[in-house]
Design an enzyme around this catalytic site. Structure first.
Site, PDB file in Angstrom:
ATOM      1  N   ASN A 135      38.205  49.910  32.802  1.00 36.19           N
ATOM      2  CA  ASN A 135      38.820  48.677  32.311  1.00 36.19           C
ATOM      3  C   ASN A 135      39.604  49.045  31.065  1.00 36.19           C
ATOM      4  OD1 ASN A 135      39.471  46.304  31.003  1.00 36.19           O
ATOM      5  ND2 ASN A 135      37.576  45.276  31.583  1.00 36.19           N
ATOM      6  N   HIS A 172      37.361  37.104  34.534  1.00 34.70           N
ATOM      7  CA  HIS A 172      37.071  38.472  34.950  1.00 34.70           C
ATOM      8  C   HIS A 172      37.332  38.599  36.451  1.00 34.70           C
ATOM      9  CE1 HIS A 172      35.342  42.373  34.667  1.00 34.70           C
ATOM     10  NE2 HIS A 172      34.352  42.088  35.490  1.00 34.70           N
ATOM     11  N   CYS A 225      43.660  42.825  34.175  1.00 34.27           N
ATOM     12  CA  CYS A 225      43.280  41.660  34.995  1.00 34.27           C
ATOM     13  C   CYS A 225      42.830  42.046  36.392  1.00 34.27           C
ATOM     14  CB  CYS A 225      44.453  40.666  35.073  1.00 34.27           C
ATOM     15  SG  CYS A 225      45.055  40.110  33.484  1.00 34.27           S
TER      16      CYS A 225
END
Length: 923
Positions: A20, A274, A25
């Site tokens: 990440n 998330h 996104c």
């Protein structure tokens, strides 16, 4: 419970995640989905790339590299090269697009690359993902039909109002009637009643379904997320009901039975949240959750039922009591589904091994891996080494006047040596001798020191006993901060033959000074050398030498300045040439800048006549990138300004750049460094003192400003209030949005008077009123005397409309009621959802529901066939009471002031097929 610190995805599942890296996104879940379609991965590996390509500039190579690492790495993989390759390397990029657009960008770029090179993989993207549908229009009364074939790589399916995927497909192929005002213009036949719709010619082997979880709400002028329950099956049969989704020409020998491969999930609200994915990499019963770096095994229920969305009941605390279960909305739900056709399963779920990967790619990636291991090893052994940063005269010449102006050198840009701590410093000198060809006996190293005024200068040469120590011991002497660095200045003296010689002995009376030369005409500062001077000597003793270093004639008159400090302010003082160096408090490492004296009223005009004014300019210099507020992503021009420029200086420079005569018509808006957007409120006229105040956002400084060109000066505008008012025409289905600009002391009556000059009225004597409309309900009718200063039109709509004749002569028995459109949401416990344009209606004493509905039909001009399906209800506190034709409507409504009446209204229940009014803006 999983221990997230020690959890090893590869060991537990055989798969690795994607790092990440912030701001990416939905990308990680999409990439994992594509990677786990083996036929797609194989095609990516077979795309032609060369060893000369750079991953950050080539999507195919970046994707090959990423897929290879996902297949062979033991740890999670980074995506930075890939995002750079398609130019989405900011959070903004992902916020401005959606997963469908990212999918298309990737596929289109890969498809183009496959075509250009005419390779074995040409056409793979189409073969996997492309399907076709037919858009048709068929006349009812004449023999005319129009067909248009279109391809698709994914399908957007409605979630709102649909209980599952099949209901969405039903809606997709729903037939629309073109009749009444909406007839179809058929060639040679004129306007005709017709049927319009879509049917599928073929579906692709890999079917990508985008679920419309995010929708634009026109009333709130914002995106909203649809969290409704929406079911999707493990097996999807698109041949159901005798192939009702297919055209008559479709190839019926192909069985369109699909099995679910992946479920992409969004958890959270519309402005964030998330993303993760549930995938069956081999289509077995075992699902895996790919959540950025972490991959875990999951069961089918988790991947399917728990991602339907909707509401969930909390278990009852006291089951014996008759308490209502508490329900809450689930904000985690599927937003994309990938299905694979059963008949293509073996072809798509093929084996992919190392022989599918080009040799140059294998070599490159193995080399990358080795470098990574080497860096890892270096990091692990870092405590055994010291980094020695060596600055030389050559570095000062290279950097001063280009990269830096203050102090002497940027240590990040000098040569680094990684030396074992136990190595004697004299052995390091031998390494320097090899590197630069400077004999050991000609090298003298100086330690740098940070002074109290935050400057950083060479402080003293190393003593012989220090050079006999180890590198590690010396670092500890020089550096109290205990970082693993030793910063040195290498002094090398040259003989007459320009070869290095042994440095002269340095006594306490010798001072090492560094010299910079300033040229006011060229606005140029450069390093010209260094000299040892005697403490009791005077600057006048070295003027001839300085002129020689500058390339001036020996007797040229020059002015000398000492550069003392530059933070927080520049301090640069004139040196008296008659005083001794000691009297001027000069010491080792000090910097003297010199120049020819400026001649008052000389031929050439210079902006900065001396060293102090030039350094002041450099210290406060600020390049600002200006963008038009209407196009906040596009840079239009940049200006070099000073942080000390006043508000007036800045707008004057912008006006000059734009060719404006009146700088007060320029309005500026600051930049929000966190959202990368303009701040919501513009800068008020002279609302800040200096440019720096415009650029600072909390503890960050930006270099972006937004501008607008106003039609009146900003000081005048600030005394005015601008309202956006939507005028609903009495007879036309159109809405025109007008900007009304009036003094802040004005009233609603003034707004209406102004509006009347701008709109087309059905009658010159018609009266207007202003309403506050929010979420398809009328919350307020503004009284004419209300001041406009406190009206906020940012979050709801101000609507202007003509007051109908029937409302002007109300008797005591008449009621003015609110009428709203509504439907019941099957996915939200039959909750009422309002839509469309609300309106006010007069009802007479004793008037029946049938009579009222007759007037509603005429007012809204709804065809009989459609109106027959409408129901009418009295709604109080969101609970409907359906009315029969003979029911008296007025009996239901209490006598009460209309301004608070939105919780009691007449509801018109029907599906939302009302033609949308066309909106146009009229400034």
């Amino acid at each position: 419970m999983i221990d997230y610190w020690t959890y090893d995805s590869k060991k537990e599942t055989g798969y690795v995640g994607l790092k990440n890296q912030g701001a990416t996104c939905y990308m990680n879940s999409l990439l994992q989905t594509l990677y786990h379609i083996p036929y797609f991965r194989k095609a990516v590996y077979h795309m032609p790339t060369t060893e000369n390509d750079m991953p950050s500039g080539s999507i195919p190579l970046a994707l090959q590299s990423l897929f290879y690492k996902l297949q062979y790495s033991d740890n999670s993989v980074a995506t930075k090269e890939l995002t750079k390759s398609f130019g989405w390397d900011t959070y903004d990029s992902f916020m401005q697009h959606d997963v469908q657009e990212l999918n298309r960008v990737l596929c289109e770029k890969l498809e183009d690359k496959m075509k250009v090179d005419g390779t074995v993989v040409e056409g793979t993207i189409e073969q996997l993902f492309e399907g076709h549908h037919i858009n048709y229009i068929e006349c009812i009364n004449v023999d005319y039909k129009s067909n248009r074939k279109e391809s698709f790589y994914d399908l957007q399916l409605d979630v709102k109002g649909c209980r599952d995927v099949y209901a969405s497909f039903d809606k997709y192929v729903e037939v629309e009637r073109l009749e009444g005002d909406n007839k179809y213009q058929a060639e040679q036949h004129g306007l005709q009643d017709a049927r319009k719709g879509v049917l599928f010619l073929d579906f692709p082997p890999v079917l990508q379904l985008q679920l419309k979880r995010f929708e634009y709400d026109y009333m709130r002028d914002t995106m909203v997320k649809i969290n409704d329950r929406y079911e999707f099956p493990l097996q999807l049969d698109l041949d159901k009901d005798d192939g009702k989704y297919l055209t008559p020409d479709a190839d019926r020998s192909i069985r369109n039975l699909y099995t679910l491969h992946s479920v992409l999930v969004h958890s959270g609200g519309v402005h964030g949240g998330h993303y993760y994915a549930f995938i069956r990499p081999t289509l077995s019963d075992q699902w895996y959750k790919f959540d950025d770096e972490r991959v875990t095994k999951e069961d089918t229920k988790k991947a399917l039922e728990e991602q339907y969305g909707g509401e969930e009941e909390l278990p009852q605390v006291n089951p014996g009591f008759n308490n209502t279960p508490f329900k809450f909305t689930k904000y985690s739900n599927a937003y994309m589904l990938v299905y694979i056709r059963e008949s293509d399963k073996e072809k798509i779920m093929c084996n992919v091994d190392e022989k599918d990967i080009a040799e140059h790619l294998r070599i490159r990636l193995k080399k990358e891996q080795e470098e990574k291991e080497h860096k890892k090893k270096e990091k692990a052994e870092a405590h055994l080494y010291t980094i020695i940063k060596v600055a030389r005269d050559e570095d000062l010449k290279e950097q001063i006047g280009k990269n830096i102006y203050f102090d002497l050198v940027d240590h990040e840009k000098v040569r680094n040596f990684r030396i074992q701590k136990q190595l004697p410093f004299n052995s390091f000198k031998e390494e320097v001798a090899k590197e630069y060809g400077i004999p050991v006996q000609s090298q003298r190293f100086w330690l740098w020191a940070k002074r109290q005024n935050h400057t950083y200068r060479p402080n003293r040469p190393l003593a012989p006993h220090e050079e006999a120590q180890s590198v590690g011991q010396l670092r500890e002497v020089s550096n109290k901060a205990h970082n693993a660095e030793l910063k040195l200045f290498l002094e090398v003296e040259l003989g007459l033959d320009l070869r290095p010689i042994r440095p002269p002995e340095k006594s306490k009376e010798d001072i090492l000074l560094f010299f910079k030369l300033y040229n006011p005409e060229k606005e140029e500062l450069r390093f010209v050398g260094r000299l040892f001077v005697k403490a009791l000597g005077k600057p006048s003793d070295i003027l001839t030498k300085l002129n020689e270093m500058a390339g001036f004639s020996p007797n040229e008159e020059i002015e000398l300045y000492e550069e003392i400090k530059f933070e927080p302010n520049v301090m640069c003082e004139h040196i008296d040439k008659k005083l001794s160096f000691r009297s001027s408090q000069l010491e080792d490492g000090d910097i003297i800048s010199f120049q020819k004296p400026s001649i008052p009223g000389g031929d050439t005009q210079v902006r900065y006549k001396d060293v102090p004014s030039f350094l002041e300019y450099v210290h406060n210099r600020q390049v600002v990138h200006f963008r038009c507020l209407e196009k906040p992503k596009e840079e239009e021009f940049c200006l070099e300004l000073s942080k000390l420029h006043t508000y007036d200086d800045v707008v004057e420079r912008v006006a000059r750049q734009l060719g404006l005569d009146d700088p007060s018509k320029v309005r500026l808006t600051s930049h929000n460094c966190y959202s990368q957007q303009p701040k919501p409120q513009p800068i008020r006229y002279r609302g800040v003192e200096h440019l720096l105040d415009m650029l600072v956002h909390y503890n960050q400084t930006s270099d972006i400003l937004y501008y607008e060109v106003l039609d009146i000066p900003l000081p005048e505008l600030q005394c005015l209030k601008t309202l956006k008012v939507a005028f609903h025409h009495a007879t036309k289905d159109e809405v025109v949005i007008h900007s009304i600009r009036l003094s802040k002391n004005s009233t609603i009556s003034d707004v209406i008077t102004d509006l009347k000059t701008k709109v087309e009225l059905s009658n010159p004597d018609t009266e207007l009123r202003l309403l506050e409309v929010f979420y398809h309900k009328i919350y307020k009718i503004f009284p004419p005397h209300e001041k406009i200063e406190n009206i906020n039109d940012q979050y709801w709509t101000l609507r202007a409309e003509e007051i109908p004749e029937e409302e002007k002569n109300l008797t005591a028995q008449d009621r003015l009621i609110h009428v709203y459109h509504f439907m019941k949401d099957p996915n939200q416990n039959q909750q009422i959802q309002n839509f469309g344009d609300p309106f006010l209606l007069v009802i007479r004493e004793g008037e029946t529901a049938a009579e009222v509905m007759d007037r509603v039909q005429k007012k809204l001009r709804v065809p009989n066939e459609e109106f027959a399906k409408w129901k009418v209800a009295f709604i109080s506190m969101n609970r409907p009471e359906y009315l029969q034709d003979i029911d008296a409507v007025s009996a239901r409504f209490q006598r009460r002031d209309v301004y608070g009446a939105w919780e009691q209204y007449l509801g018109l229940e029907h599906t939302d097929t009302t033609p949308k009014r066309s909106y146009t803006a009229n400034q």
